[in-house]
Design an enzyme around this catalytic site. Structure first.
Site, short mmCIF file in Angstrom:
data_model
loop_
_atom_site.label_atom_id
_atom_site.label_comp_id
_atom_site.label_asym_id
_atom_site.label_seq_id
_atom_site.Cartn_x
_atom_site.Cartn_y
_atom_site.Cartn_z
N HIS A 179 48.07 70.89 17.03
CA HIS A 179 48.98 71.26 17.86
C HIS A 179 49.00 72.84 17.91
O HIS A 179 49.46 73.65 18.52
CB HIS A 179 49.41 71.27 18.83
CG HIS A 179 48.38 69.84 20.13
ND1 HIS A 179 48.13 68.44 19.27
CD2 HIS A 179 48.85 69.49 21.37
CE1 HIS A 179 47.53 68.19 20.11
NE2 HIS A 179 48.40 68.17 21.31
N HIS A 184 42.92 71.30 19.84
CA HIS A 184 43.42 71.12 21.43
C HIS A 184 43.13 72.74 21.54
O HIS A 184 44.16 73.45 21.32
CB HIS A 184 44.96 70.84 21.94
CG HIS A 184 45.08 71.14 23.33
ND1 HIS A 184 44.88 71.58 24.25
CD2 HIS A 184 46.10 69.67 23.36
CE1 HIS A 184 45.37 71.27 25.37
NE2 HIS A 184 45.37 70.14 24.94
N CYS A 210 47.21 68.49 35.02
CA CYS A 210 46.93 69.70 33.64
C CYS A 210 45.09 69.80 33.86
O CYS A 210 44.72 70.80 34.05
CB CYS A 210 47.13 69.51 32.10
SG CYS A 210 49.56 69.57 32.44
N GLU A 243 44.34 64.01 35.24
CA GLU A 243 45.77 64.49 34.53
C GLU A 243 45.99 65.24 35.27
O GLU A 243 44.65 66.40 35.67
CB GLU A 243 45.09 65.02 33.17
CG GLU A 243 46.56 65.13 32.58
CD GLU A 243 47.10 65.90 31.44
OE1 GLU A 243 45.47 64.82 31.05
OE2 GLU A 243 47.57 66.64 30.74
N GLU A 261 42.72 59.99 27.21
CA GLU A 261 42.59 61.45 28.49
C GLU A 261 40.89 61.50 28.76
O GLU A 261 41.38 62.99 28.61
CB GLU A 261 43.43 62.44 28.38
CG GLU A 261 44.85 61.30 28.04
CD GLU A 261 45.94 62.88 27.80
OE1 GLU A 261 45.94 63.22 27.03
OE2 GLU A 261 47.35 62.53 28.45
N HIS A 309 38.20 64.40 25.84
CA HIS A 309 39.41 65.24 26.43
C HIS A 309 39.48 66.34 27.21
O HIS A 309 39.39 67.41 26.80
CB HIS A 309 40.44 65.87 25.00
CG HIS A 309 41.98 65.91 26.01
ND1 HIS A 309 42.83 66.65 26.63
CD2 HIS A 309 43.05 65.19 25.56
CE1 HIS A 309 44.12 66.60 26.89
NE2 HIS A 309 44.32 65.92 26.18
N CYS A 313 53.80 67.41 29.37
CA CYS A 313 52.78 69.48 29.85
C CYS A 313 52.29 69.30 31.32
O CYS A 313 52.33 70.72 31.72
CB CYS A 313 51.33 69.38 29.53
SG CYS A 313 50.55 67.54 29.27
#
Lengths: 641, 641
Positions: free
Chosen positions: A135, A187, A332, A330, A314, A262, A410
């Protein structure tokens, strides 16, 4: 602005009602609370370590890195949110605090521009060595977004200079030239951040770098595959089913036909793809965006506007696999849906994008935050039986009540930055005038035909169907007001100065062109009867069920109103549904009431006689406001009888 | 015999029909196939390594241990099954092969009696060091069961001597005396095996040892806890929710009120508790058995007779948490249900036990084996969408089609030993005569009032409701025939020599006492209309659904008959259900047919109009026979409309 057509944040002021209350909460409760959290000053919450890590990296205090390796991004997202707050509500004390923090960040930054406290303090030898998992570019992307937001809000280049130096390092480091790393981040996030940086600075090289990251992703030879082999690594657990497709990196992104992997990464990738489709006038990239959008809204979207139906990793799963109890949805990822929808709205004024944006906002995102702004959900299921969720492994990431902070935090700062910048989602400046996307009591300033225009919107939306707009140009001016008429809306009516106007929305927007005079008054009625929603029967897990929706608000039933075993409730097809404004409930909302039936518990686990039923009052509350009355069962999809 | 009241295996012969076919398959296909598998001679199947490991341990060949640490138990279960086969169908070639294998086992056994190829070949230093995880006593238990079965079948003490030596070692090693290990096995099995050994040898010390294992389990100070701390271990993943309760070891077993933890372990524990309740006339242990039985059948039993609703750790979860798609319902656990039910039937002649035993046999256990006897399921869900099962992590242990063998191959040989000994489940010798539990075309021999009696049962059960029994005592003899009348059965009728007889079953058995003459003929009609079953609405995942059942057979719909998206099907409450014997289908079975409705796919994922429906033929097939026509969707619980 995050969107070229958005009104500057200072030109949109929420004056009352639903969205004003959420933005107030974020401003007055969430941002200060999260600042405390990032400084490890919230008793009982999981510590963050964010500020501490930067202070250590800056040499301001001794100590060790604390937390997860992407921890810096929590602080970056908060910085971004706090910057938006400065743009709408200047606050010298907060600004000074931010200045101090930025000074620390600048001190922590390496001479070459590198800034990432985990890799600076813990694994300096491993910089850029594990792009798949670590990340670094994602964290850099959030820092860049913060830098841009701070610059836009304050005009100060302090943080912008830090992130330009960081972006320049990344630009030197990554690419297809000899000596460069031909990689990209596991990501996605840096891509959309670089577009913002390019727009803020006018530097085309940041756009080129963003394009490189998008174009290189998933190309053969596959960089992340090669990197994995170089490390002698196995694929980590969360790539169990999809391998590198978990990271949208198994094939070039233009080849994707269904969302994969994801969910947050997929949405952030799509947001960047939409940005670059515009910036580069890239028709094939735009086509990919449209293909993925269609796929998502036709096969992968929860009724609440959320995406990601598998907790394990996720992730997106199969088309129509949208189980309500095992939803990840999620917070986010729903914010990512909003990012993508808002960008498509930038490309094409079409209500389909605004409808989904609004759905995600009032439902999945709202669920992410408690009505008092102090607690958050990461996972937002559409059905919950607390005892089962606590007991079944596939639900082990579900919290049965919102919590103050997360080890992987997050979502809370993501909610904060979305609500703090919500003004950018309300309207778009158009060449011929203004398009209104979200209805909320608010005051807007924009320019039409070179003249300043002020709008004052009065409404109790989403609870009430009436929207009044006072139009005040500095002088009589001809321009078009594009008024969104939600796709669900039947029988909308429009008057201007009391005169009924024909209303024929095209692509979900009614274009009202005239020479506007100070004091003109538009009244729009957007009928919002209670609707019974049915899912395509291919959504096997909710076949035979209905969900209630009114306007953009999805409803649910809660144990607080019905006792346990909500699965025993049914809603008769013919039951009349009444709405009632309850100003005392959950900060004020509209509830839907009717009489349903309830099956009685049986004497035997299995019986060959019909299950006994009884009539029972049913009361549905807005899904976004669930779990604000203690722990209990919740259910969006109610069996229809 | 495994059960004191069972007829010797040689005294029960299946002569035709459903159970005869299954026992034939096991005899002619499964046992030879598994012998090949255990010898690693099945192309394409996962290797076993079982025989190899013993040959290496015996010094007969060089090599290394292959497989999982409890691998020996697969061989032991096969040996047990093969011994039962020798009891019913003597076969000198098989017997000689077994004799050779036993000679290898005897050579492999250590001088002190220890026998476990993993610990002998791989970790000799770790013997008994990790009782929580390493299954040493479990493996010993299966070896003991094999030894008892072989002795009973052949009269030979070769394997019995081996397992007595092993049991004696265990008896010396474990207990509360100084120098002994105050432990017990993480996976129950040794306890019930020691009861069998005690019964076969008449040695009370084996009973005492079994009682010790039961009584010591979960006592404070907790041995497994202490052992864990000694090793500095963390709890392994499968103990995530329940800790040591996963192993029924968090508290003394008499304190359990609900089943907990790993389902197979829980059922094997209960089987042993029932055995010891009888042997020791232990009323509190019996009460615990009854409490757990009630809890299981009232709150934890799948309609198919399976238990274990959580794949993660193969466990029991919350009461009423019985999701059909996430069922684990391991084949071995349903066999455990049968073990427990059969033992309770030993204690009390009550149809409730036989009903559940029969339900598990015809449904969950039958599902465990293909109709041709060559492939097996470990996990037996009640609903399957293959694409989803392959994609969602919580279903990753589900196989969408049966397979030939498993890396962890506990289930196939467990099916083999159950079917090979099925004669023991058919009837019980009673002081006053005989109780018939399972109806199958068969010939039985038993003793009543000192005289030999032969019964010839003619029936096409479970497809047909008529059971004819020819009674042939060597001379006129007074005794009671206890004929089971299933609890679901209404309007059963009985004739003796054509004369109607009153039928008033007590606790599920009709007692028919008379002086029987050679040639007496009993005719029993056990009506089996199609029944619509409803689950208690607290089973949230199947609320609003119905399942079809006829006699002991639970039905399902399959994609092979309906195309995909079985969730779109509904069964109208009033639809007439017709039955049809289809001799060509799945080896011959009864199908249930009707007209249902099917929802059509929608244009949109969510719509506010009602979903369009169309009439569609519905055909349900026996659940136990599902997945024999290629991969496809399956569903037991059908939505009712």
């Amino acid at each position: 602005m995050n969107y070229p057509s958005a009104l500057p944040l200072g030109h949109v002021r929420f004056t009352g009602g639903y969205l004003a209350e959420r933005t107030r909460l974020v401003r007055e409760v969430v941002i200060p609370y999260q600042w405390d959290a990032l400084n490890d000053r919230v008793p009982g919450a999981e510590p963050s370590g964010c500020v501490h890590n930067f202070q250590v990296a800056a040499g301001e205090k001794p100590g060790k890195f604390y937390g997860l390796f992407w921890q810096d991004s929590d602080l970056a997202k908060w910085l971004e949110a706090a910057s938006y707050r400065l743009a709408t509500h200047p606050d010298p004390k907060l600004e000074a605090e931010i200045d101090r923090l930025i000074a620390t960040l600048a001190k922590a930054q390496g001479p070459d521009g590198y800034l990432n406290t985990y890799f600076q303090l813990v694994e300096p030898q491993s910089r850029w060595a594990n792009l798949r998992d670590c990340h670094e570019l994602y964290v850099a992307g959030h820092m860049i977004e913060a830098g841009v937001a701070h610059f836009r809000a304050t005009g100060k280049r302090t943080l912008l200079d830090v992130v330009c130096k960081l972006a320049d390092l990344i630009d030197r480091t990554f690419g297809l030239q000899p000596g460069q790393i031909p990689g990209y981040c596991g990501h996605e996030e840096i891509e959309l951040a670089l577009v913002k940086l390019a727009r803020a600075t006018g530097e085309a090289r940041y756009l080129k770098l963003a394009s490189y990251f998008i174009d290189q992703r998933g190309q053969e030879p596959n960089y992340l595959q090669a990197e994995t082999e170089r490390r002698g690594d196995k694929l980590p657990w969360h790539m169990y089913h999809d391998g590198l497709a978990t990271l949208q990196a198994a094939q070039p992104v233009r080849e994707l036909k269904e969302p994969v992997g994801h969910a947050v990464r997929q949405m952030y990738l799509l947001a960047a793809m939409a940005d670059l489709a515009v910036e580069n006038k890239d028709a094939t990239l735009l086509q990919s965006c449209r293909t993925l959008w269609e796929s998502i809204v036709r096969r992968h979207l929860y009724l609440t506007g959320g995406v990601g139906s598998e907790p394990y990793g996720e992730k997106f799963t199969e088309p129509f696999d949208l189980p309500p109890d095992r939803a990840y949805a999620e917070t986010c990822a729903a914010i990512g849906v909003i990012f993508f929808a808002r960008r498509l709205l930038e490309i094409e004024l079409h209500g389909a994008y605004a409808d989904v944006m609004e759905r995600a906002l009032y439902n999945n995102v709202q669920s992410g935050m408690s009505v008092d702004g102090t607690k958050f959900f990461y996972v937002n299921p559409l059905e919950l039986i607390p005892a089962v969720a606590k007991r079944r492994y596939e639900c082990h990431l579900v919290k049965t009540q919102r919590v103050g902070w997360f080890g992987c935090a997050c979502c809370p700062p993501n909610v904060a930055r979305l609500f703090a910048s919500l003004g950018e989602y309300v309207a778009s400046q158009r060449p011929d005038g203004l398009a209104l996307h979200l209805y909320a009591a608010s005051e807007l300033r924009f320019t039409a035909s070179g003249r300043d225009v002020r709008l004052a919107v009065t409404t109790d939306y989403p609870w009430d169907d009436k929207v009044a707009i006072a139009v005040n140009p500095t002088a009589p001016t001809e321009f078009t007001l594009h008024l969104r008429v939600p796709g669900r809306c039947r029988g909308a009516t429009l008057t201007v100065n009391g005169q009924s106007q024909p209303l024929a929305p095209v692509n979900g927007y009614a274009a009202l062109r005239r020479t506007w005079q100070a004091g003109d008054r538009v009244e729009l009625v957007l009928p919002m009867p209670v609707e019974r929603v049915h899912a395509d029967p291919r959504v096997a897990t909710v076949a035979g069920c209905t969900a209630l929706q009114r306007g953009p608000v999805v409803y649910c039933v809660e144990e607080a109103d019905h006792g346990p075993n909500l699965a025993a409730l049914t809603l008769p097809r013919t039951a009349p549904l009444t709405v009632r404004r309850d100003p005392a409930l959950l900060g004020g909302c509209v509830v839907i009431e009717t009489t349903g039936t309830r099956q009685r518990p049986s004497a035997d686990l299995y019986s060959t006689t019909a299950i006994a039923t009884e009539a029972t009052p049913l009361r549905a509350i807005p899904y976004g406001l669930w779990a604000n009355r203690g722990e209990g069962e919740m259910r969006v999809w109610i069996r229809e009888s």
